[in-house]
Write a protein that holds these residues in place. Sequence first.
Motif, PDB file in Angstrom:
ATOM      1  N   MET A   1       0.832  -1.208   0.000  1.00  0.00           N
ATOM      2  CA  MET A   1       0.000   0.000   0.000  1.00  0.00           C
ATOM      3  C   MET A   1       0.862   1.253   0.000  1.00  0.00           C
ATOM      4  O   MET A   1       0.640   2.191  -0.774  1.00  0.00           O
ATOM      5  N   ALA A   2       1.837   1.278   0.906  1.00  0.00           N
ATOM      6  CA  ALA A   2       2.653   2.477   1.072  1.00  0.00           C
ATOM      7  C   ALA A   2       3.533   2.736  -0.144  1.00  0.00           C
ATOM      8  O   ALA A   2       3.634   3.872  -0.619  1.00  0.00           O
ATOM      9  N   THR A   3       4.183   1.696  -0.654  1.00  0.00           N
ATOM     10  CA  THR A   3       5.068   1.901  -1.794  1.00  0.00           C
ATOM     11  C   THR A   3       4.289   2.226  -3.069  1.00  0.00           C
ATOM     12  O   THR A   3       4.760   2.985  -3.917  1.00  0.00           O
ATOM     13  N   LYS A   4       3.097   1.677  -3.184  1.00  0.00           N
ATOM     14  CA  LYS A   4       2.273   1.996  -4.349  1.00  0.00           C
ATOM     15  C   LYS A   4       1.902   3.474  -4.351  1.00  0.00           C
ATOM     16  O   LYS A   4       1.912   4.132  -5.400  1.00  0.00           O
ATOM     17  N   LYS A   5       1.611   4.024  -3.177  1.00  0.00           N
ATOM     18  CA  LYS A   5       1.164   5.416  -3.091  1.00  0.00           C
ATOM     19  C   LYS A   5       2.311   6.410  -3.060  1.00  0.00           C
ATOM     20  O   LYS A   5       2.239   7.480  -3.669  1.00  0.00           O
ATOM     21  N   TYR A   6       3.395   6.060  -2.352  1.00  0.00           N
ATOM     22  CA  TYR A   6       4.458   7.033  -2.106  1.00  0.00           C
ATOM     23  C   TYR A   6       5.781   6.706  -2.794  1.00  0.00           C
ATOM     24  O   TYR A   6       6.682   7.539  -2.797  1.00  0.00           O
ATOM     25  N   GLY A   7       5.919   5.503  -3.316  1.00  0.00           N
ATOM     26  CA  GLY A   7       7.150   5.121  -3.992  1.00  0.00           C
ATOM     27  C   GLY A   7       8.208   4.553  -3.078  1.00  0.00           C
ATOM     28  O   GLY A   7       9.012   3.719  -3.498  1.00  0.00           O
ATOM     29  N   GLN A   8       8.228   4.986  -1.825  1.00  0.00           N
ATOM     30  CA  GLN A   8       9.191   4.522  -0.831  1.00  0.00           C
ATOM     31  C   GLN A   8       8.468   4.284   0.495  1.00  0.00           C
ATOM     32  O   GLN A   8       7.414   4.866   0.750  1.00  0.00           O
ATOM     33  N   THR A   9       9.072   3.441   1.328  1.00  0.00           N
ATOM     34  CA  THR A   9       8.452   3.121   2.619  1.00  0.00           C
ATOM     35  C   THR A   9       9.522   2.905   3.681  1.00  0.00           C
ATOM     36  O   THR A   9      10.515   2.225   3.431  1.00  0.00           O
ATOM     37  N   VAL A  10       9.285   3.472   4.863  1.00  0.00           N
ATOM     38  CA  VAL A  10      10.116   3.176   6.031  1.00  0.00           C
ATOM     39  C   VAL A  10       9.476   2.015   6.783  1.00  0.00           C
ATOM     40  O   VAL A  10       8.256   2.012   7.025  1.00  0.00           O
ATOM     41  N   TYR A  11      10.283   1.037   7.140  1.00  0.00           N
ATOM     42  CA  TYR A  11       9.807  -0.119   7.895  1.00  0.00           C
ATOM     43  C   TYR A  11      10.518  -0.170   9.245  1.00  0.00           C
ATOM     44  O   TYR A  11      11.752  -0.115   9.310  1.00  0.00           O
ATOM     45  N   ILE A  12       9.740  -0.266  10.323  1.00  0.00           N
ATOM     46  CA  ILE A  12      10.275  -0.366  11.677  1.00  0.00           C
ATOM     47  C   ILE A  12       9.733  -1.635  12.335  1.00  0.00           C
ATOM     48  O   ILE A  12       8.512  -1.855  12.359  1.00  0.00           O
ATOM     49  N   ASP A  13      10.638  -2.457  12.861  1.00  0.00           N
ATOM     50  CA  ASP A  13      10.237  -3.628  13.635  1.00  0.00           C
ATOM     51  C   ASP A  13      10.471  -3.286  15.108  1.00  0.00           C
ATOM     52  O   ASP A  13      11.612  -3.086  15.541  1.00  0.00           O
ATOM     53  N   LEU A  14       9.385  -3.202  15.885  1.00  0.00           N
ATOM     54  CA  LEU A  14       9.431  -2.639  17.236  1.00  0.00           C
ATOM     55  C   LEU A  14       9.514  -3.731  18.297  1.00  0.00           C
ATOM     56  O   LEU A  14       8.674  -4.623  18.353  1.00  0.00           O
ATOM     57  N   HIS A  15      10.530  -3.612  19.155  1.00  0.00           N
ATOM     58  CA  HIS A  15      10.815  -4.617  20.173  1.00  0.00           C
ATOM     59  C   HIS A  15      11.118  -3.969  21.519  1.00  0.00           C
ATOM     60  O   HIS A  15      11.118  -2.741  21.653  1.00  0.00           O
ATOM     61  N   ALA A  16      11.424  -4.822  22.495  1.00  0.00           N
ATOM     62  CA  ALA A  16      11.827  -4.369  23.824  1.00  0.00           C
ATOM     63  C   ALA A  16      13.050  -5.150  24.267  1.00  0.00           C
ATOM     64  O   ALA A  16      13.153  -6.344  24.005  1.00  0.00           O
ATOM     65  N   GLN A  17      13.972  -4.468  24.953  1.00  0.00           N
ATOM     66  CA  GLN A  17      15.162  -5.137  25.469  1.00  0.00           C
ATOM     67  C   GLN A  17      15.277  -4.882  26.973  1.00  0.00           C
ATOM     68  O   GLN A  17      14.843  -3.856  27.477  1.00  0.00           O
ATOM     69  N   GLY A  18      15.884  -5.837  27.654  1.00  0.00           N
ATOM     70  CA  GLY A  18      16.060  -5.744  29.098  1.00  0.00           C
ATOM     71  C   GLY A  18      17.512  -5.647  29.495  1.00  0.00           C
ATOM     72  O   GLY A  18      17.887  -6.077  30.592  1.00  0.00           O
ATOM     73  N   HIS A  19      18.333  -5.092  28.638  1.00  0.00           N
ATOM     74  CA  HIS A  19      19.758  -4.977  28.909  1.00  0.00           C
ATOM     75  C   HIS A  19      20.025  -3.897  29.968  1.00  0.00           C
ATOM     76  O   HIS A  19      19.201  -3.001  30.164  1.00  0.00           O
ATOM     77  N   PRO A  20      21.160  -3.964  30.649  1.00  0.00           N
ATOM     78  CA  PRO A  20      21.450  -2.987  31.707  1.00  0.00           C
ATOM     79  C   PRO A  20      21.454  -1.537  31.231  1.00  0.00           C
ATOM     80  O   PRO A  20      21.010  -0.646  31.960  1.00  0.00           O
ATOM     81  N   HIS A  21      21.955  -1.283  30.025  1.00  0.00           N
ATOM     82  CA  HIS A  21      22.034   0.085  29.525  1.00  0.00           C
ATOM     83  C   HIS A  21      20.660   0.557  29.056  1.00  0.00           C
ATOM     84  O   HIS A  21      20.043  -0.073  28.184  1.00  0.00           O
ATOM     85  N   GLN A  22      20.194   1.655  29.631  1.00  0.00           N
ATOM     86  CA  GLN A  22      18.895   2.204  29.271  1.00  0.00           C
ATOM     87  C   GLN A  22      19.038   3.108  28.053  1.00  0.00           C
ATOM     88  O   GLN A  22      19.225   4.320  28.148  1.00  0.00           O
ATOM     89  N   ARG A  23      18.978   2.481  26.890  1.00  0.00           N
ATOM     90  CA  ARG A  23      19.106   3.196  25.629  1.00  0.00           C
ATOM     91  C   ARG A  23      18.380   2.414  24.547  1.00  0.00           C
ATOM     92  O   ARG A  23      18.123   1.216  24.692  1.00  0.00           O
TER      93      ARG A  23
END
Length: 302
Positions: free
Chosen positions: A138-160
């Motif tokens: 849908m997005a590439t058909k309309k805009y030609g380009q698309t940003v894709y984000i795969d959203l996760h969570a981490q439990g590592h000591p560093h809060q970043r």
Amino acid sequence: MKKIFCLLLLVAVVKLNAQGFKAGYSYFDDNKWTEFSVGNMPLVISVPHGGLLMPPDIDDRSCPDIVTAHDSRTIELAKAIDSVFRRDYGFYPSLIICNLKRTKIDQNREIEIATCGNEAMKVPWNYWHNMVDTAIAMATKKYGQTVYIDLHAQGHPHQRLELGYLLKTAQLKELSTGNNDTLYTAKSSLHNLIYGSKGKLNLKQMLTGSNAFGTWMTESNFPSVPSQQDPFALEDEKYFDGGYNTARYTKYPNVFGWQIETNYKGVRDTPSAYFTFAEAFVKNIMRYIATYTDIDVKKIGK
């Protein structure tokens, strides 16, 4: 290989036209294991590990080398991003959410490991990934380009935030010295964007320059790696570089993006934190689209 990905997108467009998906609506499979919230902008966000449903008639996954850790509150985080887009811009991304717990299925693995060979679970695996295909089509058909984000969570000591561009810590470290930009561009999840710029962009700039997404998020009080401030994790620090979904979907023509592993404190610990993070993400992803793509941001959502 590129022809295969083009064919997959074509199939997704056909499915889209056949099912009549409309922006602003959410669609579910019969069991409500997958939610597809249809967007109207060139941003697709998938949330593979945030689900909590544990149907008792489905066996828990049990096969070698599996991971079953839950990415807590990532669904809430994605919906906060959607809400901020709607409030501030009047348009919104596509969200593809897995509501099943990761003990039952892993939507960020290839199908055999994702289901541990359970034939019944291959149906929701295919449905979820078909919805990602459809959203990208849908997005590439309309805009030609698309940003894709795969959203996760981490439990590592560093809060970043850990931004995964499919490059490991050692590769990020080498890249930060100025070496192997060409080699690592081909490996990275930004290769379509960089190659499409015809020499205007380079990988080091995109990951650790003053206008890198991680740099902007750090300046927005969400420390990130890689960024200008933190170009690579140290050898004794854990870092997720991106998984199956990021590798699969950024191979599609005109798609580029990264995996985001969100830390807990200040991002997922309270509802107000969801929205503070969402506001920073929305501001900076819009800046990213305006700075690096050929998309006219004034026409998004229209």
